[in-house]
Design a protein around this motif. Structure first.
Motif, PDB file in Angstrom:
ATOM      1  N   PHE A  40     -22.658 -35.188 -56.972  1.00 31.98           N
ATOM      2  CA  PHE A  40     -22.219 -33.825 -56.639  1.00 31.98           C
ATOM      3  C   PHE A  40     -21.550 -33.220 -57.862  1.00 31.98           C
ATOM      4  N   MET A  70     -20.113 -22.466 -58.432  1.00 38.39           N
ATOM      5  CA  MET A  70     -19.127 -21.809 -57.578  1.00 38.39           C
ATOM      6  C   MET A  70     -18.678 -20.478 -58.166  1.00 38.39           C
ATOM      7  N   ALA A  75     -12.435 -22.784 -57.271  1.00 38.64           N
ATOM      8  CA  ALA A  75     -13.348 -23.195 -56.208  1.00 38.64           C
ATOM      9  C   ALA A  75     -14.138 -24.433 -56.626  1.00 38.64           C
ATOM     10  N   ALA A  78     -12.091 -27.528 -56.176  1.00 40.38           N
ATOM     11  CA  ALA A  78     -11.864 -27.704 -54.740  1.00 40.38           C
ATOM     12  C   ALA A  78     -13.118 -28.262 -54.066  1.00 40.38           C
ATOM     13  N   ALA A  79     -14.270 -27.732 -54.424  1.00 35.24           N
ATOM     14  CA  ALA A  79     -15.523 -28.215 -53.830  1.00 35.24           C
ATOM     15  C   ALA A  79     -15.776 -29.663 -54.242  1.00 35.24           C
ATOM     16  N   VAL A  80     -15.455 -29.993 -55.481  1.00 39.57           N
ATOM     17  CA  VAL A  80     -15.607 -31.368 -55.955  1.00 39.57           C
ATOM     18  C   VAL A  80     -14.709 -32.304 -55.135  1.00 39.57           C
ATOM     19  N   GLY A  82     -13.632 -31.756 -52.100  1.00 36.68           N
ATOM     20  CA  GLY A  82     -14.187 -31.804 -50.749  1.00 36.68           C
ATOM     21  C   GLY A  82     -15.369 -32.762 -50.664  1.00 36.68           C
ATOM     22  N   ALA A  83     -16.242 -32.707 -51.665  1.00 32.51           N
ATOM     23  CA  ALA A  83     -17.414 -33.590 -51.677  1.00 32.51           C
ATOM     24  C   ALA A  83     -16.990 -35.048 -51.828  1.00 32.51           C
ATOM     25  N   GLY A  86     -15.815 -36.361 -48.709  1.00 35.11           N
ATOM     26  CA  GLY A  86     -16.963 -36.630 -47.859  1.00 35.11           C
ATOM     27  C   GLY A  86     -17.674 -37.925 -48.206  1.00 35.11           C
TER      28      GLY A  86
ATOM     29  N   ALA B  92     -13.317 -23.302 -50.158  1.00 36.51           N
ATOM     30  CA  ALA B  92     -13.937 -23.977 -51.302  1.00 36.51           C
ATOM     31  C   ALA B  92     -13.981 -25.494 -51.076  1.00 36.51           C
ATOM     32  N   PHE B  93     -12.893 -26.061 -50.557  1.00 38.42           N
ATOM     33  CA  PHE B  93     -12.895 -27.489 -50.213  1.00 38.42           C
ATOM     34  C   PHE B  93     -13.982 -27.761 -49.165  1.00 38.42           C
ATOM     35  N   THR B  95     -16.645 -26.170 -48.553  1.00 35.67           N
ATOM     36  CA  THR B  95     -17.999 -26.029 -49.114  1.00 35.67           C
ATOM     37  C   THR B  95     -18.466 -27.370 -49.683  1.00 35.67           C
ATOM     38  N   GLY B  96     -17.592 -28.035 -50.445  1.00 39.68           N
ATOM     39  CA  GLY B  96     -17.955 -29.349 -50.986  1.00 39.68           C
ATOM     40  C   GLY B  96     -18.124 -30.378 -49.887  1.00 39.68           C
ATOM     41  N   LEU B  97     -17.218 -30.349 -48.923  1.00 41.74           N
ATOM     42  CA  LEU B  97     -17.268 -31.337 -47.831  1.00 41.74           C
ATOM     43  C   LEU B  97     -18.554 -31.181 -47.015  1.00 41.74           C
TER      44      LEU B  97
END
Lengths: 393, 292
Positions: A40, A70, A75, A78-80, A82-83, A86, B92-93, B95-97
């Motif tokens: 990711f 992003m 963002a 933050a997305a990193v 979140g991934a 996950g 944003a969090f 979105t990654g999740l």
């Protein structure tokens, strides 16, 4: 193309047959990320790091990974995060201004112990500065950029080969210590074309993340074992835990109880110290009998190595200590390398950043001199040679 | 519960089978919650769990991602995978999740300041991408956690701790913003009408794409009091100007929301979902259909 062997000193990489390939630094970084199991990437375009995103935008889908561009660097990180929460190995890449924007969420990832990798390709600063010119101005931002005390790991490769190795190592450290890891290099190495020993597909050892086992009884997601690193909770596995940037107890829930806060913070900061052997990497050249020790990192260390050879040929006992891990700084190794030195010289492409740490570590054992270049040009060998000669004049 | 006359189930409201029991969705050890008496966020919390129940979601597969502020604390009470992230960044969090874990149902709980001020950029791009996330924006017109400062949705002339002579800034219509930015589903409901709000949230969760739901909440303690909007009942009943019944005519003649924003589903459209697009791209690259 010839077959070579990947440097055996690169943790996370197996010694096995590799293909010698000419790569730009940023391209090597992208390929290393794939080899390290990164699946990711979220990022925002910024010179001189953009090629990492560009390469990953078509390399990641090939291995079933996800690339997303992003709306900004805030963002992106933050997305990193979140991934990674996950369950994916995840990274972003940026340069100074974007690194500044990421700092709050880097602190969040440190506090909540989310493994992720940030590549910061340093350019001239401050502010917009010189986007296409090299610098080493983010050394202290990597250390102190986010508020509060937090665990910090920053790696500074000095060649394209080392970008490949250190990117792999960054993922290994991030995953094993559950912490953000920054790879710091400058615009010169980013765009340098050099030979890299690229391991055969699948040859890089990717250690699976330590996951918490399925739900049974009361669960304390931030309770760590002897290594100071708690296992991660994978959403969907039944633990239903809470993640917060608020200071939390072992339960994962916020606390302001002084004894608990103290215990949690010391464990958070201590897990890096407890694993210094995993994190610290450095190189030396002719340090055993050195009268003058040059301490340099990144592209500047390439000039310093040449300067050492020139000085030795002229009879000057010069040596080089090259930290590859900048944070935590390899203190003991520097003390050993500097034990016989009458003088220490620290060339840097900034107004004097890592020199502050070197002065602290050496504590006056030898005078520490500076050579700083802040004009957007790399330091060249003859500058270092001249600076050393001036010390002995 | 020792009070036999009180049931936390929705039986009285005609709930389905199995009946909804909010206790099954809460981390009871975190109770009592920290929200002020009369705060609409408690209704929002209960209602979103009720909607999750109605959608048949397994708690293990529910991820609740929150930002910072009063709304940000909602997640901690929910017995699911909960993430209390940074101010303005939950989308944003999330979105990654969600990209990493399309198997999870991802619900973002945010506030008017979190979502429209510091997180405004993330909102419009989350709407544009149309990733399958449900965003609940709890609008109480004020920064409650920090002591009652003006927010992007504070009504005109309201007294806040940073508009002590009355608010003179225009306000956002978050739903029109979300629609213009490309969200697949947009709706608004008041916490007073919990069953309607529950239905709206359930419809938003079921929608395949980005769903934006503005939940009209209220802040009694530091917004209502300062503006003489009455106690909690008056504020809750005044969430819509046309919903104030005669029996409460002793309440001050200052409806909580004088501009009477409409409620209901405004947008429900089948646009390409971002996760589907990403996976189609990956599949095409791997079969040599595109890419390099």
């Amino acid at each position: 193309m010839t077959t070579a062997t990947l440097s055996a000193s690169a943790p996370g990489a197996q010694t096995s047959s590799a293909t010698l390939t000419a790569l730009h630094g940023n391209h090597a970084c992208a390929l290393a990320a794939i080899a390290a199991g990164c699946r990711f990437f979220a990022g925002y375009p910024i010179t001189p790091s953009s090629e990492i995103a560009e390469h990953l935008s078509y390399e990641l889908p090939k291995v079933g990974g996800t690339f997303v561009q992003m709306e900004d660097e805030i963002a992106s990180i933050a997305a990193v995060a979140g991934a990674s929460l996950g369950g994916l190995r995840a990274m972003t890449a940026t340069s100074g201004p974007g690194f500044s924007l990421m700092q709050e969420n880097i602190g969040y990832a440190a506090m909540t112990e989310i493994p992720l990798v940030i590549v910061d390709v340093m350019r001239g600063g401050p502010s917009t500065g010189m986007p296409t010119r090299p610098a080493q101005g983010d050394v202290m931002q990597a250390r102190f950029g986010s508020h509060g005390d937090r665990p910090v790991v920053a790696l500074a490769p000095a060649s394209v080969q080392e970008i490949y190795e250190e990117t792999i190592r960054a993922f290994d450290i991030a995953e094993r210590l559950r912490t953000p890891v920054t790879v710091l290099y400058d615009q010169v190495i980013a765009h340098l074309l050099e030979s890299v020993a690229v391991p055969a597909p699948g040859a890089v050892r990717v250690i699976p993340r330590k996951w918490a086992n399925g739900a049974s009884g009361p669960f304390r997601p931030y309770e760590a074992g002897d290594d100071g690193v708690p296992p991660m909770v994978r959403p969907g596995d039944g633990h239903r835990s809470h993640t917060t940037g608020l200071t939390h107890a072992e339960t994962g829930f916020p606390t302001q109880t002084p004894a608990v806060v103290d215990r949690m913070m010391r464990r958070l900061l201590g897990k890096i110290d407890a694993n210094r052997a995993l994190v610290e990497r450095f190189a030396t050249r002719a340090t055993d009998d050195a009268d003058v020790l040059i301490v340099a990192y990144g592209i500047t260390a390439r000039a310093a190595r040449r300067a050492v050879d020139v000085l030795r040929a002229e009879g000057v006992k010069a040596g080089l200590f090259r930290p590859i891990t900048l944070w935590p700084f390899p203190e003991d190794a520097l003390k050993r390398a500097a034990s016989g030195a009458k003088s220490v010289l620290v060339p840097e492409m900034n107004a004097g950043q890592l020199v502050l740490e070197i002065e602290r570590v050496l504590g006056g054992a030898a005078p520490v001199r500076r050579l700083n270049r802040i004009d957007g040009e790399p330091i060249v060998p003859h500058q270092i040679v001249a600076a050393v000669k001036e010390i002995f004049s | 519960m020792t009070d036999a006359t009180f049931s936390p189930t929705d039986a009285a409201l005609g709930g389905g089978e199995p009946p909804f029991d909010v206790r099954e969705w809460l981390r009871l050890e975190t109770m009592p919650h920290f929200m002020c008496p009369g705060c609409g966020h408690g209704i929002a919390l209960r209602t979103m769990l009720w909607a999750a129940h109605d959608c048949g979601i397994d708690k293990d597969d529910l991820a609740v991602v929150c930002g910072i502020g009063c709304s940000g604390r909602i997640g901690g009470y929910i017995d699911a995978n909960t993430f209390h992230t940074t101010h303005g960044r939950p989308l944003a969090f999330a979105t990654g999740l969600k990209l990493a874990r399309p198997d999870l149902t991802v619900v973002v709980v945010t506030g008017d300041g979190d979502c429209l001020a510091i997180g405004g950029n993330h909102l419009i791009h989350a709407c544009r991408r149309n990733l399958d996330i449900t965003c609940l924006m709890l609008n109480n017109e004020v920064y409650g956690m920090t002591g009652g400062q003006v927010s992007p949705t504070t009504s005109a002339h309201r007294i806040t701790s940073t508009t002590q002579a009355g608010n003179f800034e225009p306000t956002f219509d978050a739903c029109r913003l979300a629609e213009a930015a490309g969200a697949g589903f947009v709706g608004r409901e008041v916490t007073r009408q919990a069953p309607a709000l529950k239905s709206l949230i359930a419809r938003a969760i079921r929608h395949h794409g980005f769903s934006f739901v503005e939940v009209m909440s209220d802040c009694t303690e530091i917004y209502g009091r300062k503006n003489e909007l009455g106690e909690a009942p008056e504020m809750i009943l005044g969430q819509k100007a046309d919903m104030r019944p005669e029996v409460y005519n002793d309440a001050p003649d200052r409806p909580f929301r004088p501009n009477a924003l409409p409620t209901g589903v405004f947008v429900e459209r089948g646009l390409p979902e971002y996760g589907d697009s990403v996976r189609a791209h990956v599949a095409a690259v791997r079969t040599g259909g595109t890419g390099r």
